[in-house]
Design an enzyme around this catalytic site. Structure first.
Site, mmCIF file in Angstrom:
data_model
loop_
_atom_site.group_PDB
_atom_site.id
_atom_site.type_symbol
_atom_site.label_atom_id
_atom_site.label_comp_id
_atom_site.label_asym_id
_atom_site.label_seq_id
_atom_site.Cartn_x
_atom_site.Cartn_y
_atom_site.Cartn_z
ATOM 1 N N LYS A 122 13.685 4.520 143.495
ATOM 2 C CA LYS A 122 15.107 4.427 143.836
ATOM 3 C C LYS A 122 15.871 5.627 143.235
ATOM 4 C CE LYS A 122 18.403 1.976 142.009
ATOM 5 N NZ LYS A 122 19.588 2.833 141.843
ATOM 6 N N HIS B 3 15.502 -6.034 135.942
ATOM 7 C CA HIS B 3 15.365 -6.826 137.171
ATOM 8 C C HIS B 3 13.931 -6.690 137.669
ATOM 9 C CE1 HIS B 3 15.658 -2.911 139.064
ATOM 10 N NE2 HIS B 3 16.871 -2.728 138.560
ATOM 11 N N GLY C 176 12.606 -4.945 139.833
ATOM 12 C CA GLY C 176 12.135 -3.561 139.976
ATOM 13 C C GLY C 176 11.468 -3.082 138.682
ATOM 14 N N HIS C 177 12.123 -3.342 137.542
ATOM 15 C CA HIS C 177 11.541 -2.952 136.249
ATOM 16 C C HIS C 177 10.243 -3.726 135.994
ATOM 17 C CE1 HIS C 177 15.970 -2.213 135.362
ATOM 18 N NE2 HIS C 177 15.438 -1.047 135.064
#
Ligand code: PAF
Length: 278
Positions: A150, A34, A36-37
């Site tokens: 996270k 996603h 984030g990656h």
């Protein structure tokens, strides 16, 4: 973008890159990528000559009743995202190649910070994470490796491991990425029903309420936790809500600037984690 399945090939490639004085940035993942990656790959791209990503759903970090079998595997979509983000190589090993010993004889274990937070509820999880990351570092020999905040406890443990075992990999913490509605991005968000996703928004709300109260001068950990719980309950079935030292995850008497507030809880059957730094 080069795709390697074979350990020797990726080893050879990265050692060649490093032999001509270039740097390798590395982003270990379990796929189902996603934004984030993607943000980790983009950051690694800015700070290194070559960027590699591993995609490997690591069996040793899942408990017997956890979601290893149903963990989303979306390799084609992942490859597209990586190509677009400018990734130079992807390492996609098979389980048998990574765990030639069957995966049950050698482990990297950390004995202090791993016992806090998720460590209490997911026995063996961090042994699995540290072991596979140690293997991936030994295979790819990156100069820097990028991890999202996270999974804050994971980040602390990997940083400690690299230092303690003289791995020479700089572990770079990267900002937690949220969806527009505030939910921390996670591959497991795809398990949430529409109703549970609404409930999950309480997690970020609770963290923000704690931070707001702290910024108004409240530093009593018990009271700050009560404020958070009053937002979370009953929508989130809370596993833990803790305020800890952000460097080593030890307990603190009073909250202070820089402390970690970490939460884990279930929305329906989906376990989510999130955190904020005061
Ligand atoms: O954060 C993850 O996706 C995994 O725990 C990691 C670091 C790739 C190890 O399997």
């Amino acid at each position: 973008m080069k795709v390697f399945k074979n350990i020797d090939q990726v080893k050879h490639f990265t050692s060649l890159i490093k032999s001509v004085g270039k740097t390798v940035g590395f982003v270990p993942t379990m796929g189902n990528l996603h934004q984030g990656h993607v943000s980790l790959v983009e950051r690694a791209k800015k700070e290194n000559n070559i960027v590699g990503v591993s995609i490997f759903v690591n069996p040793t970090q899942f408990g017997p009743s956890e979601d290893y079998n149903k963990y989303p595997r979306t390799i084609e979509a992942d490859m597209e995202k990586l190509e677009k983000a400018g990734c130079d190589f992807v390492f996609v090993p098979e389980v048998d190649a990574i765990y030639k010993d069957g995966g049950n004889s050698f482990f990297v274990t950390e004995k202090t910070a791993s016992t806090a937070l998720c460590g209490k509820f997911r026995p063996g999880h961090f042994d699995g994470v540290l072991t596979v990351v140690a293997k991936l570092f030994n295979i790819c020999h990156p100069n820097r490796a990028y991890f999202g905040m996270k999974d804050y406890q994971q980040l602390v443990l990997i940083r400690k491991m690299s230092e303690a075992l003289n791995m020479g990999v700089e572990v770079v913490p990267c900002t937690l990425v949220r969806d527009d509605d505030g939910l921390a991005m996670s591959s497991r968000n795809s398990y949430l029903s529409t109703e549970d996703r609404k409930k999950a928004l309480k997690i970020n709300k609770a963290l923000k309420a704690i931070k707001e109260s702290f910024e108004k001068g409240n530093n009593e950990t018990d009271n700050l936790k009560k404020i958070g719980l009053s937002v979370l309950v009953p929508d989130v079935s809370v596993q833990y809500l803790e305020i800890l030292d952000a460097n080593d995850l030890s307990s603190v008497e009073n909250a202070s600037q820089g402390c970690l507030v970490a939460v884990a809880g279930f929305c329906g059957s989906v376990r989510l984690i999130d955190n904020i730094i005061l």
